[in-house]
Design an enzyme around this catalytic site. Structure first.
Site, PDB file in Angstrom:
ATOM      1  CG  ASP A 143       0.609   2.132   0.638  1.00 60.07           C
ATOM      2  OD1 ASP A 143      -0.031   2.872   1.404  1.00 60.07           O
ATOM      3  OD2 ASP A 143       0.799   0.922   0.853  1.00 60.07           O
TER       4      ASP A 143
ATOM      5  CD  GLU B  67       1.054   5.875   3.962  1.00 60.50           C
ATOM      6  OE1 GLU B  67       0.451   5.666   5.026  1.00 60.50           O
ATOM      7  OE2 GLU B  67       1.428   4.968   3.211  1.00 60.50           O
TER       8      GLU B  67
END
Length: 734
Positions: free
Chosen positions: A415, A467
């Site tokens: 993330d 990401e």
């Protein structure tokens, strides 16, 4: 059992100095083994123990009580001679009540010299095997070993119901200069709730802390760690593990179903599904839909439901919201038996400021940067890991390896990579440059490279996915080639551009034609995943259906055409739950998806389309084998902005048939639209998003077209094709 003839109180000087005794009784002495437990002298063995609520204390061996004398002036402190043999302590309170307990200070250290050395060096790859709470047998006793890193603490204790949350009773042993504290507590086992009580360098008692390497937690809002024995699970996924490299590689079809387990489906009482229920219901559904992987939003324990798991406190604990650790393994095991991979969202970039968490863990900025310009994230009100500290970097890398090894997960989606890459991320002018005056966070870059090198090196066939929303180069290139080492990168540019394009009324799309074509100029610079994730259906954005323009029928047609475009475009696929059947409401983490919508043929049609797109994508190597290579793609028509038509060829690089993908993004039918093709002959219409089974009007090409030797679009052959309004077609060469 208490001995009737109680010994007289002994002088404190026989035990320790007044200063040491005072600190012992306050629970501030950092070397309790120097006084407590058994000690041998010329007269035999003496046992000293603390039982703050006891008026009398006996050491019991084989049913025989050996009374310990109270220490004068120090209530609850006892000492006396005890013969050889394993003993337990029997306490009697002033009210006559009694209780028995084992003496934690009767046992030597558990941690070995090599573990201590690697921990001190910050290179212990499997940190969880040493730190945390481990149920074990030690020196003939069954119990739990606790170990925690707190180098600046003056004292650390294990506290819980088992000792009335009293920090004086189980003060831990300091292990030299490593900063590790450990203690074996006999007769303590699974499901015991515990925390650490620390005294900081300033002498102040800190808020009770959950275990940074704890394997379990209490149900929120309670936040103590829970002893969980994670050994001994009976995996039955050997076949999957042996073959998964071919399922996770760049040439494989990868279609990911992204899931927030807490809101995928709710039971009648609005209860979340359990891991056990998901092992059947979720796994069967994803398999039936033709996806290849399940990606779970963060599973690591987190205090706040509204963070969706992206503010974790217990990085080593599967959230108890759905069940204990072994039941999470049941979910992974079931997925593997159905031929599905499991990817976890992993959050190494920041952690919440909750008092029981990692922040100011030992009274200092231990896990986080001390300077708030480096260590505080303004957007999320969270703390940022000190990536430059070797032990912290090792903590994170070891955690990544933990999920892959202990829970057999097949990949990690990392993330907020951009927030780690850049020191000035969302900081305006208030940031600290690196040693060269630049904005790159060298320490975070090193952590990610080390994580990827370690995980790919230690666990076969896995994948890591970044990401990452910037143009930072070589995110998915190997470390030895100067890259970050990820297997894949989310294509955020494609996602943003294509959704902006689709949101336009069709009449205006001709002016935004390049938002579809531009993505192909960099589509092969990384190993991309095309993500339609949870972030696209929250915070007022609506759902995928409501983001489409036009009246209801056109919204559905637009969405069908977009999914056809997405599945025909180079790149692996990711779709957030609910969007596969055109959920109308924006995602709400507090409730389940609106499954009743499937009673509506339009929604059921979208669901069938996604299932068929997955089947086509998996079954046609030309649609996936060269997702990351320009050899697998060729434009046929990229310039027809006036009619908003796009056409391209997908190839596998092998003997597999080519696939032509055609998209018409206007509500105007295109009859006899000539499109160039690389070969003359029959081209089967393998999928048409306007099919009546998908909720369309069933307009198409009667099963296929025949290309003739009529050059067009730079191709040696061509065919006249009927393009339904707002549609995508797949033609497969026969």
């Amino acid at each position: 059992m208490a001995h009737k003839n109680r010994p007289k109180a002994i002088e404190p000087s026989a035990i320790a100095t007044p200063e040491v005794l005072a600190r012992l009784m306050k629970g501030t002495f950092d070397d309790p083994f120097a006084v407590f437990g058994p000690h041998w002298n010329g007269n035999g063995r003496t046992v000293t123990a603390v039982a703050p609520d006891a008026a009398a204390l006996d050491a019991v061996i084989d049913g025989a009580a050996h009374p310990l004398a109270p220490v004068a002036g120090h209530d609850g402190l006892f000492s006396g001679p005890v013969p050889e043999g394993q003993y337990r302590l029997h306490a009697t309170g002033s009210d006559g009540g009694t209780w028995d307990f084992a003496d934690a200070y009767a046992h030597g250290p558990v941690m070995g010299e090599m573990d201590e050395y690697l921990l001190g060096e910050g290179t212990h790859q499997r940190l969880w095997q040493v730190l945390g709470a481990h149920v074990m047998q030690h020196e003939g006793a069954q119990g739990t070993h606790f170990a925690v890193w707190a180098p600046n603490a003056k004292r650390v204790s294990v506290v819980g119901d088992f000792n009335l949350w009293d920090g004086r009773r189980h003060v831990m042993r300091r292990r030299g200069v490593t900063g590790i504290w450990e203690l074996f507590i006999p007769e303590l086992g699974e499901t015991a709730a515990y925390k650490y009580e620390l005294i900081g360098a300033d002498g102040m008692v800190l808020p009770l802390k959950a275990d940074p390497v704890g394997f379990g937690s209490q149900h929120p809002p309670a936040n103590a760690s829970v002893v969980r024995d994670i050994t001994g699970y009976g995996w039955s996924d050997d076949d999957w593990i042996r073959t998964r490299e071919g399922r996770n590689g760049r040439t494989a079809p990868i279609s990911i179903y992204e899931v927030h387990l807490g809101s995928w489906k709710r039971k009648a009482d609005n209860r979340r599904v359990s891991y056990i229920e998901a092992a059947t219901e979720l796994v069967d559904y994803v398999h039936d839909m033709g996806f290849t992987h399940i990606e779970l939003l963060p599973i690591s324990e987190y205090p706040f439901d509204g963070s969706w798991g992206y503010q974790p406190v217990g990085l080593f604990a599967p959230t108890v919201r759905h069940g204990p650790p072994h039941e999470f393994r049941d979910l992974v095991n079931a997925a593997h038996q159905k031929g599905l991979g499991v990817i976890l969202d992993w959050v190494p970039g920041h952690f919440p400021i909750d008092a029981h968490g990692l922040g100011h863990f030992d009274g200092t900025a231990l896990y986080e940067y001390s300077d708030p310009r480096e260590g505080f994230h303004r957007d999320w009100n969270t703390l940022i890991y000190n990536f430059g500290r070797t032990e912290v970097q090792n903590f994170l890398v070891s955690n990544a390896l933990y999920w892959l090894e202990e829970y057999h997960v097949d990949g990690l989606r990392v993330d907020a990579v951009a927030s780690m890459l850049y020191r000035d991320y969302s900081r305006g002018d208030d940031w600290v440059p690196n040693k060269d005056g630049g904005r790159e966070n060298y320490e975070a870059i090193e952590m990610m490279r080390r994580m990827n090198t370690t995980t790919y090196g230690e666990v076969g066939g896995i994948m890591t996915v970044a990401e990452e929303s910037t143009s930072y180069p070589k995110v998915s290139a190997p470390v030895h080639e100067g890259g970050l080492g990820f297997g894949y990168k989310w294509n955020m540019g494609w996602m943003n551009d294509s959704l902006v394009y689709m949101s336009k009324e069709p009449v205006y799309r001709q002016h935004h034609h390049n938002q579809i074509t531009f993505g192909l100029s960099y589509a092969f610079s990384e190993n991309f995943v095309l993500p339609i994730s949870h972030d696209e259906v929250v915070h007022g954005k609506g759902s995928m259906l409501t983001r489409m323009p036009g009246p209801r029928d056109e919204k559905f047609a637009n969405l069908r055409a977009f999914y056809g475009f997405m599945w025909g475009h180079p790149g692996k696929k990711l779709l957030f739950m609910g969007q596969e059947f055109a959920q109308e409401a924006e995602w709400n983490y507090e409730k389940g998806l609106d499954w009743q919508l499937l009673d509506d043929p339009a929604h059921a049609g979208i669901q069938r389309l996604v299932r068929d797109l997955n089947t086509l994508y998996r079954g046609q190597p030309s649609l996936h084998a060269l997702d990351a290579s320009p050899r697998g793609f060729q434009w046929i028509e990229a310039d027809d902005a006036a009619r908003s038509v796009f056409a391209w060829i997908r190839r596998s690089g092998g003997p597999d048939p080519d696939v032509a993908v055609l998209c018409n993004f206007t509500p105007v039918e295109r009859t006899a639209y000539r499109v160039g093709l690389p070969f003359a002959g029959r081209w089967r219409e393998a999928l048409n998003t306007d099919g009546d089974v998908y909720g369309g009007r069933g307009r198409g090409n009667m099963g296929g077209v025949t290309a003739t030797d009529h050059p067009s679009h730079g191709q040696p052959a061509s065919a006249e094709v009927y393009l339904p309004p707002l549609s995508a077609l797949f033609l497969v060469r026969e």
